[in-house]
Design an enzyme around this catalytic site. Structure first.
Site, PDB file in Angstrom:
ATOM      1  CG  ASP A 167      16.242  83.039 102.132  1.00 30.28           C
ATOM      2  OD1 ASP A 167      16.224  83.393 100.934  1.00 30.28           O
ATOM      3  OD2 ASP A 167      15.959  81.880 102.496  1.00 30.28           O
ATOM      4  CB  SER A 168      19.294  86.537  98.396  1.00 31.81           C
ATOM      5  OG  SER A 168      18.425  87.648  98.470  1.00 31.81           O
ATOM      6  CG  ASP A 225      12.659  85.011 101.403  1.00 31.07           C
ATOM      7  OD1 ASP A 225      11.555  84.611 100.984  1.00 31.07           O
ATOM      8  OD2 ASP A 225      13.675  85.095 100.686  1.00 31.07           O
ATOM      9  CE  LYS A 261      10.681  84.953  98.148  1.00 27.10           C
ATOM     10  NZ  LYS A 261      11.472  83.728  98.369  1.00 27.10           N
ATOM     11  CD  GLU A 264      13.324  78.847  99.342  1.00 30.00           C
ATOM     12  OE1 GLU A 264      13.762  77.675  99.342  1.00 30.00           O
ATOM     13  OE2 GLU A 264      14.059  79.850  99.290  1.00 30.00           O
ATOM     14  CD  GLU A 275      15.432  81.376  92.686  1.00 24.82           C
ATOM     15  OE1 GLU A 275      14.749  81.620  93.697  1.00 24.82           O
ATOM     16  OE2 GLU A 275      16.673  81.460  92.653  1.00 24.82           O
TER      17      GLU A 275
HETATM   18  O1  KIV Z   1      15.990  85.506  98.719  1.00 26.83           O
HETATM   19  C1  KIV Z   1      15.740  86.025  97.624  1.00 26.83           C
HETATM   20  O2  KIV Z   1      16.345  87.016  97.206  1.00 26.83           O
HETATM   21  C2  KIV Z   1      14.689  85.424  96.806  1.00 26.83           C
HETATM   22  C3  KIV Z   1      14.532  85.917  95.410  1.00 26.83           C
HETATM   23  C4  KIV Z   1      15.649  85.454  94.586  1.00 26.83           C
HETATM   24  C5  KIV Z   1      13.215  85.540  94.837  1.00 26.83           C
HETATM   25  O3  KIV Z   1      14.009  84.559  97.260  1.00 26.83           O
END
Ligand code: KIV
Length: 300
Positions: free
Chosen positions: A58-59, A97, A127, A129, A196
């Site tokens: 989600d970056s 994510d 993934k 958090e 992280e």
């Molecule tokens: O969203 C992302 O790119 C991430 C990584 C930095 C692990 O969660």
């Protein structure tokens, strides 16, 4: 027809698709390589480079969509970009994510959201958090046959709670919480854990304690693998980068230089060249010339 002798020459075995059990089995073995990608071109590059896991992170919100943080990313964004990555049929495992607010409201919402990432996006795992509070959600996802990667330490979706993007688990109490959280996630069924923004000693401690691979970002060298953001590795992001980023190229400068040369060529009239244009067949060109000579540019 008999086969030519060359047809029997041994071919290098096609590298086989990386699966969740493959990733799981790399605990303590060859280091795992995870890179983010957000569309077909970036996925092809990451896969060609031999990454084990493509994370559609989600970056996305920050490096592609221009947001300040990841909170604005929604499920439709993630489904669209995950699908673009999955359509390239990479060898690497595709992990998507779960965006903010798609799993915080409970297991049912989480399963429906993750189900879209799998069904419509082609994700092979998701993934999410957070620590022990996510246990019911992770259990529900695993129950729905959706493999889950956990994410602990600096969790960008908790930006406001953390008071900024800050290194986590620096005090003894916080270290204990992190280790307990890691055990809770493993108990709930995660097959890997992203760590992280935590001190290297702490990441090593967690790595030694849990039976699943840890994948670090800003977490030192002791993890079972490392992840970085595509744009950071290639030097495509603007502004200062965090200390844990190593830039392997400066594509931002290379891209601006190439685009500026194009602009210059257009303005000087040197683009396009003759060989970069389509031409009429000789016969038609001659007929057109003849018309022009007779002063009848149009059909007559
Ligand atoms: O969203 C992302 O790119 C991430 C990584 C930095 C692990 O969660």
């Amino acid at each position: 027809m008999s086969p030519r002798s060359g047809d029997h020459a041994p071919r290098p075995a096609a590298p086989s698709k990386i699966t969740v059990p493959d990733v799981r089995s790399r605990k303590g073995g060859e280091k795992l390589v995870m890179l983010t990608a957000y569309d077909a071109p970036s996925a092809r590059l990451v896969d060609a480079a031999g990454a084990d896991v493509i994370l559609v992170g989600d970056s996305l919100g920050m490096v592609v969509l221009g947001h300040e943080n990841t909170l604005a990313v929604d499920l439709d964004d993630m489904v669209r970009h995950t699908a673009a990555v999955a359509r390239t049929r990479p060898r690497a495992l595709v992990v998507a994510d779960m965006p903010y607010l798609t799993y915080h409201t409970g297991p049912r919402d989480a399963v429906l959201a993750a189900g879209r990432l799998v069904r419509e996006g082609g994700a092979e795992a998701v993934k999410l958090e957070g620590g022990r509070r996510r246990v019911p959600v992770i259990e529900a996802l695993v129950d729905a046959e959706i493999p889950v990667v956990g994410h602990l330490g600096l969790t960008p979706q908790s930006l406001h709670v953390m008071g900024g993007f800050r290194v986590q688990a620096r005090a003894l109490e916080a270290i204990d919480v992190l280790i307990d959280d890691a055990h809770a996630l493993v108990g709930a069924g995660v097959f890997a854990l992203v760590l992280e923004g935590v001190p290297a000693d702490v990441a090593r401690l967690v790595t030694d304690e849990v039976p699943v691979p840890t994948i670090g970002i800003g977490a030192g060298e002791g993890c079972d693998g490392q992840v970085l953001v595509f744009h950071d590795v290639l030097g495509l992001s603007e502004g200062p980068t965090p200390r844990f980023v190593r830039r392997y190229a400066d594509l931002q400068a290379a891209a601006v230089e190439a685009l500026a040369r194009f602009a210059d060529d257009v303005r000087r009239g040197t683009f396009p060249a003759r060989e970069e244009t389509y031409r009429l067949p000789r016969r038609v060109a001659d007929a057109l010339d003849e018309r022009r000579r007779r002063g009848t540019a149009g059909r007559s």
